[in-house]
Enzyme design. Structure first.
Site, PDB file in Angstrom:
ATOM      1  N   LEU A 183      61.685  39.038 -15.145  1.00 48.18           N
ATOM      2  CA  LEU A 183      61.740  38.150 -13.972  1.00 48.18           C
ATOM      3  C   LEU A 183      61.208  36.762 -14.311  1.00 48.18           C
ATOM      4  CD1 LEU A 183      60.763  40.598 -11.069  1.00 48.18           C
ATOM      5  CD2 LEU A 183      63.036  40.003 -11.924  1.00 48.18           C
TER       6      LEU A 183
ATOM      7  N   TYR B  88      69.894  27.181 -28.826  1.00 45.26           N
ATOM      8  CA  TYR B  88      70.343  28.385 -28.110  1.00 45.26           C
ATOM      9  C   TYR B  88      71.337  29.169 -28.956  1.00 45.26           C
ATOM     10  CZ  TYR B  88      73.316  31.208 -25.046  1.00 45.26           C
ATOM     11  OH  TYR B  88      74.068  32.237 -24.517  1.00 45.26           O
TER      12      TYR B  88
ATOM     13  N   LYS C  21      71.101  32.928 -30.690  1.00 45.21           N
ATOM     14  CA  LYS C  21      72.033  34.035 -30.402  1.00 45.21           C
ATOM     15  C   LYS C  21      72.711  34.499 -31.704  1.00 45.21           C
ATOM     16  CE  LYS C  21      72.982  35.638 -26.931  1.00 45.21           C
ATOM     17  NZ  LYS C  21      72.375  36.725 -26.111  1.00 45.21           N
TER      18      LYS C  21
END
Ligand code: NAD
Ligand code: DAU
Length: 351
Positions: A39, A159, A163
């Protein structure tokens, strides 16, 4: 009812993850679906209110970068399958805080891989680790061509580098420790519940609030857009029917230059908000470009189409209207996710 399989979905409180969790909870009553999510700013349990009391669903609040916590959960619930979506996902944030992306996307993925490996040792019969990745690992295209599953990796942003690195670790664990795995690399998603830091929901929110629409550079960048529920259906197919050690590219066969997409969005918003034609377009403002901005992404999705029979179910125009309707009908959701920390993020990013 006895549940035959324990399936872990990480990042299930986020945008794509919430659609995947809903699809699996509703479709597979014999699976128990565990949604593990820390969260962060991007995770929101309101996205899953409609299924939260389903008997085959549990939420686990946990951080994938905490090996001890993750090992404990694997020991307790003995996940047969993992569908791993948890990540830091926004390119602009990766430019201002790259290390956070290494931590979550690379180390977090390794921690999950370690837990999976240690739980099942060499007894991987009926088990599967499914890693959800992005087309950005392939870098950028020029004016022509498409990314296929064999396009060499060439990431340009922190980013996409994180990945790409996580994809490599998944494959390396498959080779070295024989973990059964599958990977998919998808193009830009849009749809309900996307956090308004990404282009489409950001611009919808700004039009609602009569704020400028910050188009980076000249707006002549191209992305291949896919409706999120079609991505969720592809994930279902790849998880169940994808071949071991394979990669599947997923895309919308749907390329748009940013500026053309923004103009279409403006036209639709004028109609929905009963505004004079051209009103939203007047908010377009060309701003400083994103550093290292990839010119064009476009996916060749013929492998998943031929091998698994997948294709998008909606046109872009249909999906965009569904998306706009959802945001206009869920203004409370938008208001709650754009209060607090979002305001300081926005100030820092755009002023
Ligand atoms: P998102 O940012 O909306 O959601 C990410 C979720 O991961 C959030 O719920 C967040 O709380 C959770 N999370 C983040 N760090 C965590 C941690 N350390 N431990 C546990 N949970 C954590 O992302 P999204 O757009 O839904 O993307 C989901 C996945 O799909 C990502 O792996 C992303 O790289 C990939 N992907 C996204 C797109 C796209 O267009 N959005 C396209 C292709 C692939
Ligand atoms: O291609 C898949 C990727 O798509 C996913 O892996 C990422 O998680 C997801 O965030 C997305 O990355 P992009 O960088 O393409 O998405 P974003 O919505 O940030 O930007 C889309 C395009 O719009 C891109 O060319 C940058 C531009 N843009 C974006 C924003 C936020 C603007 O012009 N202005 C903006 O304010």
């Amino acid at each position: 009812m006895k549940h035959n399989k324990a399936i872990l979905i990480t990042g299930g409180a986020g945008f794509i993850g919430s659609h995947v969790v809903r699809l699996f909870v509703n479709k597979y009553s014999d699976y128990h679906i565990y949604n593990l999510d820390a969260l962060t700013y991007a995770g929101n349990l309101e996205n899953l209110q409609d299924i939260e009391s389903s008997p085959n669903y549990s939420f686990l609040k946990a951080d994938i970068t905490n090996q001890e916590e993750i090992n404990g959960l694997f020991d307790k619930y003995r996940f047969d399958g993992v569908i791993h979506l948890a990540a830091e996902s926004h390119v602009d944030r990766s430019i201002s805080d790259p290390l956070a992306f290494v931590k979550t996307n690379v180390i977090g993925t390794m921690i999950l891989l370690n837990a999976f490996k240690d739980l099942w040792h060499n007894n991987f019969e009926g088990k599967r680790f499914y890693h959800i990745s992005t087309d950005e690992v392939y870098g950028t295209l020029g004016e022509t061509g498409l990314f296929t599953e064999t396009t060499p990796y060439d990431p340009n942003s922190p980013y996409s580098a994180s990945k790409a690195s996580s994809d490599h670790f998944v494959r390396a664990y498959g080779e070295t420790y024989k973990i059964p795995f599958v990977i998919s690399n998808c193009s830009n998603n849009y749809g309900e519940n996307q956090f308004p830091e990404k282009l489409i929901p950001l611009f919808i929110n700004n039009i609602i609030n009569n704020k400028p629409l910050p188009v980076y550079g000249d707006g002549n960048y191209t992305r291949d857009w896919l409706y999120v529920q079609d991505h969720a259906k592809a994930i279902d197919l790849v998880f169940h029917n994808g071949a071991n050690k394979e990669t599947y590219n997923i895309g919308g066969f749907n390329e748009w230059k940013n500026i053309d997409l923004v103009k279409l969005l403006c036209q639709e918003m004028d109609i929905k908000l009963n505004m004079p034609k051209g009103e939203s377009e007047r908010l377009i403002s060309f701003v400083k470009d994103r550093p290292g901005h990839d010119l064009r992404y476009a996916i060749d999705a013929s492998k998943i189409n031929k091998e698994l029979g997948w294709e998008p179910s909606v046109t872009f125009e249909q999906g965009l209207v569904k998306t706009i309707n959802w945001y206009l009908n869920n203004k409370k959701w938008l208001e709650s996710v754009t209060s607090g920390a979002y305001q300081s993020y926005y100030e820092k990013q755009y002023t």
